[in-house]
Design a protein around this motif. Structure first.
Motif, PDB file in Angstrom:
ATOM      1  N   ASP A  75       0.761  -1.175  -0.024  1.00  0.00           N
ATOM      2  CA  ASP A  75       0.181  -0.170   0.010  1.00  0.00           C
ATOM      3  C   ASP A  75       0.771   1.235   0.076  1.00  0.00           C
ATOM      4  OD1 ASP A  75       0.642  -0.299   3.299  1.00  0.00           O
ATOM      5  OD2 ASP A  75      -0.749   1.017   3.409  1.00  0.00           O
ATOM      6  N   GLU A  76       0.274   2.320   0.302  1.00  0.00           N
ATOM      7  CA  GLU A  76       1.257   4.169  -0.115  1.00  0.00           C
ATOM      8  C   GLU A  76       0.299   5.155  -0.156  1.00  0.00           C
ATOM      9  OE1 GLU A  76       2.993   5.427   0.304  1.00  0.00           O
ATOM     10  OE2 GLU A  76       4.706   4.394  -0.906  1.00  0.00           O
ATOM     11  N   ARG A  77       0.244   6.040   0.211  1.00  0.00           N
ATOM     12  CA  ARG A  77      -0.098   7.024   0.325  1.00  0.00           C
ATOM     13  C   ARG A  77       0.110   8.218  -0.432  1.00  0.00           C
ATOM     14  NH1 ARG A  77       2.033   7.025   5.650  1.00  0.00           N
ATOM     15  NH2 ARG A  77       1.067   4.961   6.999  1.00  0.00           N
ATOM     16  N   PHE A  78      -1.408   8.077  -1.355  1.00  0.00           N
ATOM     17  CA  PHE A  78      -1.277   8.725  -2.300  1.00  0.00           C
ATOM     18  C   PHE A  78      -0.548  10.716  -2.002  1.00  0.00           C
ATOM     19  CE2 PHE A  78      -3.238  10.971  -6.017  1.00  0.00           C
ATOM     20  CZ  PHE A  78      -2.169  10.571  -7.622  1.00  0.00           C
ATOM     21  N   VAL A  79       0.006  11.003  -2.256  1.00  0.00           N
ATOM     22  CA  VAL A  79       0.762  12.223  -1.669  1.00  0.00           C
ATOM     23  C   VAL A  79       2.301  12.750  -2.686  1.00  0.00           C
ATOM     24  CG1 VAL A  79       0.319  12.093   0.660  1.00  0.00           C
ATOM     25  CG2 VAL A  79       2.358  11.245   0.159  1.00  0.00           C
ATOM     26  N   ALA A  80       2.962  13.484  -2.563  1.00  0.00           N
ATOM     27  CA  ALA A  80       3.986  14.059  -3.419  1.00  0.00           C
ATOM     28  C   ALA A  80       5.046  12.694  -3.223  1.00  0.00           C
ATOM     29  CB  ALA A  80       4.181  15.324  -3.034  1.00  0.00           C
ATOM     30  N   ASP A  81       5.731  12.869  -4.175  1.00  0.00           N
ATOM     31  CA  ASP A  81       6.998  12.723  -4.125  1.00  0.00           C
ATOM     32  C   ASP A  81       7.888  12.757  -2.954  1.00  0.00           C
ATOM     33  OD1 ASP A  81       9.372  10.545  -4.525  1.00  0.00           O
ATOM     34  OD2 ASP A  81      10.041  12.044  -5.774  1.00  0.00           O
ATOM     35  N   GLY A  82       8.584  11.937  -1.978  1.00  0.00           N
ATOM     36  CA  GLY A  82       9.872  12.753  -1.194  1.00  0.00           C
ATOM     37  C   GLY A  82       8.749  12.833  -0.012  1.00  0.00           C
ATOM     38  N   ASP A  83       7.707  13.028   0.433  1.00  0.00           N
ATOM     39  CA  ASP A  83       6.812  12.972   1.375  1.00  0.00           C
ATOM     40  C   ASP A  83       6.877  12.558   2.170  1.00  0.00           C
ATOM     41  OD1 ASP A  83       4.096  13.591   3.007  1.00  0.00           O
ATOM     42  OD2 ASP A  83       3.504  14.482   1.628  1.00  0.00           O
ATOM     43  N   ASP A  84       7.359  12.910   3.378  1.00  0.00           N
ATOM     44  CA  ASP A  84       7.565  12.034   5.080  1.00  0.00           C
ATOM     45  C   ASP A  84       5.899  11.050   5.415  1.00  0.00           C
ATOM     46  OD1 ASP A  84       9.606  13.163   5.128  1.00  0.00           O
ATOM     47  OD2 ASP A  84       9.060  13.901   7.187  1.00  0.00           O
ATOM     48  N   GLU A  85       4.702  10.882   5.156  1.00  0.00           N
ATOM     49  CA  GLU A  85       4.250   9.778   5.052  1.00  0.00           C
ATOM     50  C   GLU A  85       4.303   8.645   3.369  1.00  0.00           C
ATOM     51  OE1 GLU A  85       1.870  10.048   6.792  1.00  0.00           O
ATOM     52  OE2 GLU A  85       1.025  12.395   7.517  1.00  0.00           O
ATOM     53  N   ARG A  86       5.233   9.263   2.586  1.00  0.00           N
ATOM     54  CA  ARG A  86       5.213   7.757   2.211  1.00  0.00           C
ATOM     55  C   ARG A  86       6.289   6.248   2.137  1.00  0.00           C
ATOM     56  NH1 ARG A  86       3.233   7.560  -3.527  1.00  0.00           N
ATOM     57  NH2 ARG A  86       5.407   6.536  -3.752  1.00  0.00           N
ATOM     58  N   ASN A  87       5.103   5.357   2.126  1.00  0.00           N
ATOM     59  CA  ASN A  87       6.031   4.048   2.956  1.00  0.00           C
ATOM     60  C   ASN A  87       7.800   4.162   2.135  1.00  0.00           C
ATOM     61  OD1 ASN A  87       3.478   3.456   4.506  1.00  0.00           O
ATOM     62  ND2 ASN A  87       3.009   2.569   2.913  1.00  0.00           N
ATOM     63  N   ASP A  88       7.345   4.465   0.650  1.00  0.00           N
ATOM     64  CA  ASP A  88       8.565   4.226  -0.276  1.00  0.00           C
ATOM     65  C   ASP A  88       9.526   5.296   0.324  1.00  0.00           C
ATOM     66  OD1 ASP A  88       7.880   6.811  -1.295  1.00  0.00           O
ATOM     67  OD2 ASP A  88       7.457   5.852  -3.238  1.00  0.00           O
ATOM     68  N   LYS A  89       9.512   6.283   0.733  1.00  0.00           N
ATOM     69  CA  LYS A  89      11.030   7.028   1.387  1.00  0.00           C
ATOM     70  C   LYS A  89      11.534   6.605   2.441  1.00  0.00           C
ATOM     71  CE  LYS A  89      12.051  11.594   3.218  1.00  0.00           C
ATOM     72  NZ  LYS A  89      11.192  12.854   3.143  1.00  0.00           N
ATOM     73  N   GLN A  90      10.405   6.162   2.949  1.00  0.00           N
ATOM     74  CA  GLN A  90      10.728   4.819   4.789  1.00  0.00           C
ATOM     75  C   GLN A  90      11.313   4.186   4.695  1.00  0.00           C
ATOM     76  OE1 GLN A  90      11.344   6.755   8.001  1.00  0.00           O
ATOM     77  NE2 GLN A  90      12.478   5.399   8.252  1.00  0.00           N
ATOM     78  N   ASN A  91      11.226   3.184   3.201  1.00  0.00           N
ATOM     79  CA  ASN A  91      12.002   2.455   3.683  1.00  0.00           C
ATOM     80  C   ASN A  91      12.818   2.288   3.018  1.00  0.00           C
ATOM     81  OD1 ASN A  91       8.032   0.518   2.003  1.00  0.00           O
ATOM     82  ND2 ASN A  91       9.468   1.013   3.731  1.00  0.00           N
ATOM     83  N   GLY A  92      12.911   3.774   1.095  1.00  0.00           N
ATOM     84  CA  GLY A  92      14.554   3.718   1.472  1.00  0.00           C
ATOM     85  C   GLY A  92      15.248   4.152   3.135  1.00  0.00           C
ATOM     86  N   ILE A  93      14.779   5.150   3.502  1.00  0.00           N
ATOM     87  CA  ILE A  93      15.696   5.155   4.531  1.00  0.00           C
ATOM     88  C   ILE A  93      16.173   4.177   4.906  1.00  0.00           C
ATOM     89  CG2 ILE A  93      15.256   6.127   7.015  1.00  0.00           C
ATOM     90  CD1 ILE A  93      13.623   8.375   5.764  1.00  0.00           C
ATOM     91  N   ASP A  94      15.535   2.845   5.454  1.00  0.00           N
ATOM     92  CA  ASP A  94      15.981   2.152   6.259  1.00  0.00           C
ATOM     93  C   ASP A  94      17.098   0.711   5.303  1.00  0.00           C
ATOM     94  OD1 ASP A  94      14.317   2.953   8.266  1.00  0.00           O
ATOM     95  OD2 ASP A  94      12.502   2.087   7.941  1.00  0.00           O
TER      96      ASP A  94
END
Length: 256
Positions: A75-94
């Motif tokens: 699943d994913e939150r439909f927000v802007a690229d790079g938004d802190d709410e994006r799962n893919d951003k946190q997955n990238g950091i981790d």
């Protein structure tokens, strides 16, 4: 298809994350040796902060040929690229930003710059899933799907008493009134999740105990969505001691 379910209990949250990370690395290596590739489904929340970060810290991390692993999202939150709410951003950091995964093997759900609407984003991901599916399937037979579970029993963005829980198609569903912000989300349907060979559910904390107990006692997925999760080969609940408080003793496995 065995639909085997197991519950593995760990003494605490930290031990839980390290244990799942170690099992993940071992299994991914085995899968790659068997078929020369592996596909993994990620989600956000506790899965990312506990498991993906533990994989990244593991000394065995680089024993995986990450160029042969593809990543998808439950699943994913439909927000802007790079938004802190994006799962893919946190997955990238981790994890994803630290390993040798190929860009073409990272299958992200669209952000607001890549799709004009939530519906368009869902259609795009449906097409991508279909393009990588086996045979007549509508989605790939993922090798490992990692899912967190909310205190209300939700998985991905399938929430109790919401119509999406019982929808069998399409493979990607839209949510415009999520009970947790942000309201607009994309999520795999239960059948798409269940097309995974192995689904690993990670639960930590006493607030998860009631939902886990209900799911294992036979509650309906409309009330407790996690109850509807069943991998093609195996479904494993990795839990800490607090989350296991209401699990019947006969359902607790001593080993994987």
């Amino acid at each position: 298809m065995t639909n085997e379910r197991r519950v593995l209990v760990h003494p605490d949250k930290q031990n839980l994350g390290a244990s799942v990370a170690a099992r993940f690395i071992t299994k991914i290596i085995d899968v790659i040796e068997e078929q020369d590739y592996a596909s993994v489904v990620l989600s956000g929340g506790s899965v990312s902060t506990l498991v993906l970060a533990a994989i990244n810290r593991s000394e065995a991390r680089d024993s995986v040929d990450w160029s042969k692993v593809s990543f998808w999202w439950a699943d994913e939150r439909f927000v802007a690229d790079g938004d802190d709410e994006r799962n893919d951003k946190q997955n990238g950091i981790d994890l994803l930003d630290h390993i040798g995964v190929l860009p073409e093997n990272v299958h992200r759900m669209a952000n607001t710059s890549q799709a004009a609407s939530l519906a368009e984003a869902a259609t795009q991901y449906q097409a991508e899933l279909k393009a990588h599916a086996q045979g007549d399937d509508e989605s790939p037979r993922f090798d490992i799907t990692l899912l967190g579970v909310g205190p209300d029993g939700h998985v991905a963005s399938l929430f109790p008493d919401k119509p999406q829980v019982l929808q069998t198609s399409p493979t990607v569903l839209t949510i415009d009134d999520s009970p947790k912000p942000p309201p607009e989300r994309l999520t795999l349907s239960l059948p798409a999740i269940n097309n995974s060979q192995r689904v690993w559910l990670i639960l930590a904390g006493a607030e998860k105990a009631a939902s886990l107990g209900l799911a294992l006692a036979g509650a309906g997925e409309d009330q407790v969505p996690v109850a509807g999760v069943k991998g093609r080969k195996r479904t494993v609940f990795f839990v800490d001691k607090d989350a296991a408080a209401e699990v019947p003793e006969q359902l607790i496995a001593s080993t994987y």
